[in-house]
Design a protein around this motif. Structure first.
Motif, mmCIF file in Angstrom:
data_model
loop_
_atom_site.group_PDB
_atom_site.id
_atom_site.type_symbol
_atom_site.label_atom_id
_atom_site.label_comp_id
_atom_site.label_asym_id
_atom_site.label_seq_id
_atom_site.Cartn_x
_atom_site.Cartn_y
_atom_site.Cartn_z
ATOM 1 N N THR A 118 -1.626 -3.997 -0.525
ATOM 2 C CA THR A 118 -2.356 -3.378 0.584
ATOM 3 C C THR A 118 -1.456 -3.242 1.804
ATOM 4 O O THR A 118 -0.531 -4.036 1.989
ATOM 5 C CB THR A 118 -3.572 -4.244 0.993
ATOM 6 N N LEU A 119 -1.766 -2.253 2.596
ATOM 7 C CA LEU A 119 -0.988 -2.046 3.811
ATOM 8 C C LEU A 119 -1.608 -2.856 4.950
ATOM 9 O O LEU A 119 -2.769 -2.678 5.286
ATOM 10 C CB LEU A 119 -0.971 -0.558 4.181
ATOM 11 N N ILE A 120 -0.829 -3.747 5.495
ATOM 12 C CA ILE A 120 -1.279 -4.561 6.633
ATOM 13 C C ILE A 120 -0.363 -4.210 7.799
ATOM 14 O O ILE A 120 0.865 -4.193 7.627
ATOM 15 C CB ILE A 120 -1.112 -6.083 6.337
ATOM 16 N N SER A 121 -0.945 -3.923 8.957
ATOM 17 C CA SER A 121 -0.087 -3.555 10.090
ATOM 18 C C SER A 121 0.749 -4.761 10.518
ATOM 19 O O SER A 121 0.372 -5.914 10.294
ATOM 20 C CB SER A 121 -0.941 -3.076 11.263
ATOM 21 N N LEU A 122 1.877 -4.458 11.158
ATOM 22 C CA LEU A 122 2.745 -5.548 11.618
ATOM 23 C C LEU A 122 2.004 -6.409 12.640
ATOM 24 O O LEU A 122 2.155 -7.631 12.663
ATOM 25 C CB LEU A 122 4.022 -4.974 12.225
ATOM 26 N N LYS A 152 10.276 -1.140 -6.383
ATOM 27 C CA LYS A 152 9.782 -0.956 -5.019
ATOM 28 C C LYS A 152 9.834 -2.269 -4.260
ATOM 29 O O LYS A 152 9.388 -3.311 -4.764
ATOM 30 C CB LYS A 152 8.343 -0.447 -5.056
ATOM 31 N N GLU A 153 10.316 -2.171 -3.045
ATOM 32 C CA GLU A 153 10.435 -3.366 -2.201
ATOM 33 C C GLU A 153 9.080 -4.080 -2.055
ATOM 34 O O GLU A 153 8.999 -5.308 -2.130
ATOM 35 C CB GLU A 153 10.974 -2.956 -0.820
ATOM 36 N N LYS A 154 7.990 -3.290 -1.870
ATOM 37 C CA LYS A 154 6.668 -3.909 -1.649
ATOM 38 C C LYS A 154 6.240 -4.782 -2.840
ATOM 39 O O LYS A 154 5.571 -5.790 -2.665
ATOM 40 C CB LYS A 154 5.607 -2.838 -1.385
ATOM 41 N N GLY A 175 0.828 -1.213 0.000
ATOM 42 C CA GLY A 175 0.000 0.000 0.000
ATOM 43 C C GLY A 175 0.854 1.251 0.000
ATOM 44 O O GLY A 175 1.822 1.339 -0.761
ATOM 45 N N ILE A 176 0.530 2.196 0.900
ATOM 46 C CA ILE A 176 1.282 3.463 0.909
ATOM 47 C C ILE A 176 2.719 3.265 1.402
ATOM 48 O O ILE A 176 3.565 4.127 1.221
ATOM 49 C CB ILE A 176 0.609 4.550 1.781
ATOM 50 N N ASP A 177 2.970 2.123 2.033
ATOM 51 C CA ASP A 177 4.332 1.831 2.494
ATOM 52 C C ASP A 177 5.067 1.029 1.414
ATOM 53 O O ASP A 177 4.904 -0.180 1.301
ATOM 54 C CB ASP A 177 4.242 1.027 3.811
ATOM 55 N N SER A 178 5.881 1.729 0.602
ATOM 56 C CA SER A 178 6.578 1.060 -0.505
ATOM 57 C C SER A 178 7.803 0.285 -0.040
ATOM 58 O O SER A 178 8.330 -0.538 -0.771
ATOM 59 C CB SER A 178 7.060 2.099 -1.523
#
Ligand SMILES: [Zn+2]
Length: 211
Positions: free
Chosen positions: A85-89, A51-53, A39-42
């Protein structure tokens, strides 16, 4: 009662005992693969714009693919995310608590100020972990080194959340699969066959660990 009927009843009775006393059929070993960022965290961005993601997700998809086509679905592999998608740790490790996997493998790519920094790193938690977890790290490290011919930077210890939160749940490894700040390694990761080779090597590394 006719002997045939007695035999039949006896047969049914033994079958019944077998059913109630039986262990559930062999469950497949569950593995969680965690494609870092999303997601927004590439995550890290390579000198070539990679991009790493995106890389971590492609490598995870390759692992799932080879488990299907080469290992005939030997493992039940779950990803912590299946898209961008951004998933929290916290949610990534919550999945582990629910599924109780044999191993949790988090995928990342590295970045450093020094453009010459290169190679693979395998991380385990830097607090108290079972000896088995450290051994798994060593097996994965030497397997990847042997299969991919990458320079290994060795098994390291760090206080990463996905490692820390899993310490009571299952053995966990975090893999740094090359430096996006290094020209050669960033270009290497542009190639689909190299991504697939990484996925295959990680899957076979997991298989080696499980045996
Ligand atoms: Zn990362």
């Amino acid at each position: 009662m006719e002997p045939r009927k007695i035999l039949l009843l006896f047969g049914l009775f033994t079958a019944f005992l077998n059913v109630i006393g039986q262990e559930p059929p062999d469950r497949k070993q569950i593995i969680i693969v965690d494609p870092g960022h999303g997601g927004i965290d590439s995550g890290a961005v390579g000198i070539n714009g990679l991009k790493e993601k995106d890389l971590t997700l492609k490598i995870a998809q390759a692992i799932v693919h080879y488990n299907k086509v080469l290992l005939n679905q030997q493992y039940d592999i779950y990803l912590t995310r299946y898209g961008d998608t951004l998933i929290s740790l916290g949610h990534r490790t919550k999945l582990a608590k629910i599924l109780n996997p044999k191993i949790f493998v988090s995928l990342h790519c590295n970045h450093a100020d020094n453009p010459r920094a290169s190679g693979l790193e395998v991380y385990v938690f830097n607090g108290a972990i079972r000896k088995q977890n450290e051994t798994m790290g060593k097996i994965m490290d030497s397997y990847l080194q042997k299969q991919l011919g990458y320079r290994s930077r060795g098994v390291k210890r760090a206080n990463f959340q996905v490692l820390r939160d899993n310490r009571e749940v299952c053995p966990a490894l975090l893999l740094e699969l090359g430096f996006l700040s290094n020209k050669d390694e960033a270009m290497h990761l542009e190639r689909e066959e190299k991504i697939n080779a990484l996925g295959l090597a990680i899957l076979m590394g997991i298989k080696t660990i499980m045996e």
